[in-house]
Write a protein that holds these residues in place. Structure first.
Motif, PDB file in Angstrom:
ATOM      1  N   LYS B  44       6.042  51.161  13.844  1.00 42.92           N
ATOM      2  CA  LYS B  44       4.667  50.772  14.193  1.00 42.92           C
ATOM      3  C   LYS B  44       4.345  49.350  13.722  1.00 42.92           C
ATOM      4  N   THR B  45       4.640  49.084  12.453  1.00 39.28           N
ATOM      5  CA  THR B  45       4.364  47.741  11.931  1.00 39.28           C
ATOM      6  C   THR B  45       5.243  46.709  12.636  1.00 39.28           C
ATOM      7  N   ARG B  84      -4.808  40.278  13.669  1.00 42.68           N
ATOM      8  CA  ARG B  84      -4.413  41.530  13.035  1.00 42.68           C
ATOM      9  C   ARG B  84      -4.853  41.626  11.584  1.00 42.68           C
ATOM     10  N   GLN B  87      -0.789  46.085   6.754  1.00 45.86           N
ATOM     11  CA  GLN B  87      -0.638  47.353   6.030  1.00 45.86           C
ATOM     12  C   GLN B  87      -0.738  47.112   4.524  1.00 45.86           C
ATOM     13  N   ASP B 174      -3.496  47.673  11.052  1.00 45.71           N
ATOM     14  CA  ASP B 174      -2.350  48.419  10.520  1.00 45.71           C
ATOM     15  C   ASP B 174      -2.815  49.284   9.347  1.00 45.71           C
TER      16      ASP B 174
END
Ligand SMILES: Nc1ncnc2c1ncn2[C@@H]1O[C@H](COP(=O)(O)OP(=O)(O)OP(=O)(O)O)[C@@H](O)[C@H]1O
Ligand SMILES: [Mg+2]
Lengths: 286, 259
Positions: B44-45, B84, B87, B174
């Motif tokens: 995903k990241t 963005r 995370q 994220d």
């Protein structure tokens, strides 16, 4: 002012100008260990222009800054491709190349050194230093300065928010070169003599050292760093032989206690906050 | 509102032989709220890193608003409105909260004068905009503080404020709710719904399925780099492939429903 005092002061101011030449790229995470090369370019360019062309000092100094900036711009592209220790080595190599070339040019005295006829004294040097300080303080408060500091902290993220990492670093390096050129020009005209032995890598190393000691997070760092470096040895003057041992010990101590430099962003914000707490009258009145 | 904004076509990425993204195709429509889920290590990241240009793609293409950006620089993607969060929080530690937010504005700085704009002055336009953004997010009290020792939840909100100050068209989040307590998560969901209502397209990576259900109109699922399901949150949660994917991982989908 006594000759001794003004001598120390001139040395401090010249060191401070050169410190800003290292500070600007340093604020963006670039370690420039070739600053002595730019200082030499500025010194010889201004000396030659005033000796041979007999142009007014203001013109020769501005031109010598321009020459230094152009050379800085040209070499910034290969140098900024390198990283970490390689960048350090590349900038050292640049400084050595400059000295190596200058020593072979007979028109500027070669290895014998080059006398400079036009003299510049403390007041002009002080004014120039003030201009440099104000300029850098202003520049660091613009979006350019913000971008430079962002690059220092996290280059990939800076790019993800639209910072042209390369453009900003090239500009910082080039402006730094121009400032170094100014320092060199003033140096030559003040001491009335230039010689490549004044522009060795050791000079670059010391300059980077005291810039880091002062701190690269704020434009106030070099003022303190250059002071520590230029004035501290004078305080130990009494202890002739031990002078540099004391000095080195103090430097190591400062680096151990303040690894991010004496003047950090956090320190300034803390002082500022204390200032506002000490003066609560405004809010109480509302 | 069914015009595709972001189009991912047969995208693959491998890191020295390891296939991390495998032939993934999907799109996000303009104004849509979409979620990207999958077990740990699903890619995903990495998908976000490919979309924002942190890594070059190995194969396939990425289009934004109809234009091919597969090889565009990270900076130009930001200028096209792809912004963005991270995370692991990536605020600039030596910048204050306000300066971090002002950094977000940089992707709209063109020309010498905007680079020489005095953002350090309290009265500058950039600074006022940043203060306003912080105020809206309830963060004004932190504006002159360095971000590194602020509480985790506050840092996450500053990161979001920074992203918003870039005036994104598409915002990639994220794991925005990771590490937040239930009430913070609730506030965040509401804030993201408001952001979406203002016309920003959302693509969110999140493990908290409750959050995903509340926030997302459409969900895609990655597993070992492959797209294995697509649909509403309810649909993918009952999808056999998805259940199997999570069964094999140390993190169960049910647990994620529970949190
Ligand atoms: N730069 C890299 N070099 C090599 N392998 C990488 C790199 N980045 C990610 N990977 C690998 O790619 C795989 C997917 O990682 P990624 O971070 O995209 O997963 P994720 O879905 O975001 O997981 P999580 O839910 O834990 O955040 C992992 O196996 C990871 O080790
Ligand atoms: Mg991840």
């Amino acid at each position: 002012m006594s000759g001794y005092l003004s001598g120390v002061l001139v040395a401090y101011l010249l060191n401070l100008i050169i410190a800003y030449a290292v500070f600007l790229p340093g604020a963006g995470g670039i370690l420039n260990l070739g600053v002595a090369g730019f200082v030499a370019i500025g010194a010889y360019a201004s000396a030659w222009l005033s000796n041979e062309m007999e142009w007014p000092l203001a013109v020769t100094i501005l031109l010598s800054m321009g020459v230094s900036a152009l050379i800085g711009l040209a070499i910034s592209f290969p140098i900024l491709r390198t990283r970490g220790v390689y960048m350090v080595l590349a900038t050292i190599a640049f400084g050595e190349v400059v000295v190596g070339l200058l020593i072979n040019v007979e028109a500027i005295g070669g290895a014998a050194g080059y006398p400079v006829f036009e003299f510049i004294d403390l007041p002009v040097i002080a004014l120039c230093t003030l201009a440099v300080v104000l300029f850098v303080v202003w520049l660091m408060s613009t979006r350019f300065g913000l971008a430079l500091r962002a690059i220092h902290d996290d280059e990939p993220v800076a790019a993800l928010f639209g910072v042209s990492v390369r453009g900003v670093r090239v500009a910082a390096f080039t402006i730094g070169a121009a400032i170094a050129g100014l320092g060199g020009a003033l140096y030559g005209h003040h001491y009335a003599y230039v010689d490549v032995i004044y522009f060795t890598t050791l000079v670059s190393i010391y300059t980077l050292l005291y810039v880091l000691i002062g701190g690269v997070q704020t434009p106030w760092g070099p003022i303190v760093g250059a002071a520590v470096f230029s004035l501290l040895p004078e305080l130990f003057r009494g202890a002739t032989e031990w002078r540099y041992v004391f000095f080195a010990a103090v430097i190591i101590l400062i680096m151990a206690v303040r690894p991010e430099g004496i003047i950090t962003r956090a320190l300034l914000l803390r002082l500022k906050r204390r200032g506002t707490i000490a003066a609560p009258t405004k809010e109480a009145a509302q | 509102m069914t015009k595709p904004l972001l189009e991912i076509q047969n995208l693959s990425k491998n890191f020295s032989g390891l296939d991390v993204i495998r032939d993934v195709t999907f799109h996000v429509n303009e104004g849509e709220r979409m979620a990207l889920i999958g077990p740990n290590g699903a890619g995903k990241t990495t998908m976000f890193n490919l979309i924002t240009g942190v890594y070059p793609v190995s194969q396939g293409s990425i289009r934004m608003a109809g234009e091919d950006i597969t090889t565009a620089s990270d900076r130009s993607r930001a200028q096209r409105g792809i912004i963005r969060t991270f995370q692991n929080i990536r605020l600039m530690p030596h910048l204050t909260a306000a300066e971090n937010v002002m950094l977000g504005q940089t992707c709209h700085s063109h020309g010498i004068w905007s680079w020489l704009a005095p953002v350090g002055l309290q009265s500058s336009r950039s600074r006022k905009e940043a203060d306003h953004a912080l105020e809206v997010s309830g963060l004004l009290e932190y504006r002159d503080m360095l971000t590194y020792d602020l509480p985790y939840g506050v840092q996450k909100r500053i990161e979001l404020a920074r992203a918003l100050s870039a005036k994104p068209k598409l915002i990639l989040l994220d794991e925005p709710a990771a590490g937040l307590n239930p009430s913070e998560t609730d506030d965040l969901a509401q804030q993201l719904l408001d952001i979406s209502a203002s016309g920003v397209t959302l693509l969110t990576v999140e493990h908290d399925m409750h959050f995903v259900r509340r926030l997302s109109q459409r969900v895609i699922v990655l597993n070992f780099g492959s797209l294995i399901a697509e649909g509403t949150a309810a649909e993918v949660q009952n999808d056999q492939h998805v259940l199997e994917a999570y069964l094999g991982s140390d993190r169960k989908l049910e647990e994620e429903v529970a949190t």
